[in-house]
Scaffold this motif. Structure first.
Motif, PDB file in Angstrom:
ATOM      1  N   THR A 184      -0.988   7.782   0.845  1.00 49.77           N
ATOM      2  CA  THR A 184      -0.916   9.183   0.430  1.00 49.77           C
ATOM      3  C   THR A 184      -1.176  10.107   1.619  1.00 49.77           C
ATOM      4  O   THR A 184      -1.593   9.652   2.694  1.00 49.77           O
ATOM      5  CB  THR A 184      -1.973   9.471  -0.655  1.00 49.77           C
ATOM      6  N   PRO A 232       0.465   0.419   6.309  1.00 47.97           N
ATOM      7  CA  PRO A 232       0.639  -0.852   5.588  1.00 47.97           C
ATOM      8  C   PRO A 232       1.041  -2.003   6.510  1.00 47.97           C
ATOM      9  O   PRO A 232       0.607  -3.140   6.309  1.00 47.97           O
ATOM     10  CB  PRO A 232       1.746  -0.572   4.574  1.00 47.97           C
ATOM     11  N   LYS A 287       2.459   6.837   7.471  1.00 48.92           N
ATOM     12  CA  LYS A 287       2.779   6.199   6.184  1.00 48.92           C
ATOM     13  C   LYS A 287       3.522   4.885   6.368  1.00 48.92           C
ATOM     14  O   LYS A 287       3.401   3.975   5.560  1.00 48.92           O
ATOM     15  CB  LYS A 287       3.597   7.151   5.308  1.00 48.92           C
ATOM     16  N   TRP A 313       0.830  -1.191   0.000  1.00 47.31           N
ATOM     17  CA  TRP A 313       0.000   0.000   0.000  1.00 47.31           C
ATOM     18  C   TRP A 313       0.870   1.248   0.000  1.00 47.31           C
ATOM     19  O   TRP A 313       1.680   1.467   0.892  1.00 47.31           O
ATOM     20  CB  TRP A 313      -0.880  -0.068   1.225  1.00 47.31           C
ATOM     21  N   ASP A 314       0.693   2.101  -1.007  1.00 45.41           N
ATOM     22  CA  ASP A 314       1.401   3.372  -1.083  1.00 45.41           C
ATOM     23  C   ASP A 314       0.500   4.439  -0.457  1.00 45.41           C
ATOM     24  O   ASP A 314      -0.414   4.952  -1.099  1.00 45.41           O
ATOM     25  CB  ASP A 314       1.727   3.717  -2.536  1.00 45.41           C
TER      26      ASP A 314
END
Length: 111
Positions: A5, A31, A27, A2-3
């Protein structure tokens, strides 16, 4: 993987009622916690198909692990803090209870 944002961070921080989130921490942790949920509950959730309960779990688990919650004791004399991260509160873990798989055990009669 998962990137995450900036909008994702703002969304989860709002859900978790965090006013000033550490963007880099969110961030990194989002994930990892999603992978942990998938591993522990044998699910295949992604950032696109997450149910609301999992989103709430992520939003509440991140502040817990950041040290904002979980404070066990505090001293003022020589400034000593103690955190207890052994077990997450039931209010957070119950959000995932519906994804727990049933376990069957063989019945062995006595005698």
């Amino acid at each position: 993987m998962w990137d995450v944002t900036d909008d994702d961070v703002k969304y989860y921080a709002t859900l978790g009622q965090v006013k000033k989130p550490n963007m880099d921490y969110y961030k990194a942790m989002l994930p990892l916690l999603l992978d942990k949920v998938n591993e522990d509950y044998k699910t295949c959730f992604t950032s696109d198909n997450m149910p609301p309960n999992v989103k709430l779990f992520l939003a509440k688990a991140i502040p817990f692990f950041s040290g904002a919650n979980g404070l066990k004791s505090r001293r003022m004399g020589s400034v000593s803090y103690s955190f207890d991260f052994n077990e997450m509160p039931v209010a957070i873990t119950d959000l995932l209870s519906r994804y727990r798989k049933a376990r069957f055990h063989v019945f062995r009669p006595y005698g």
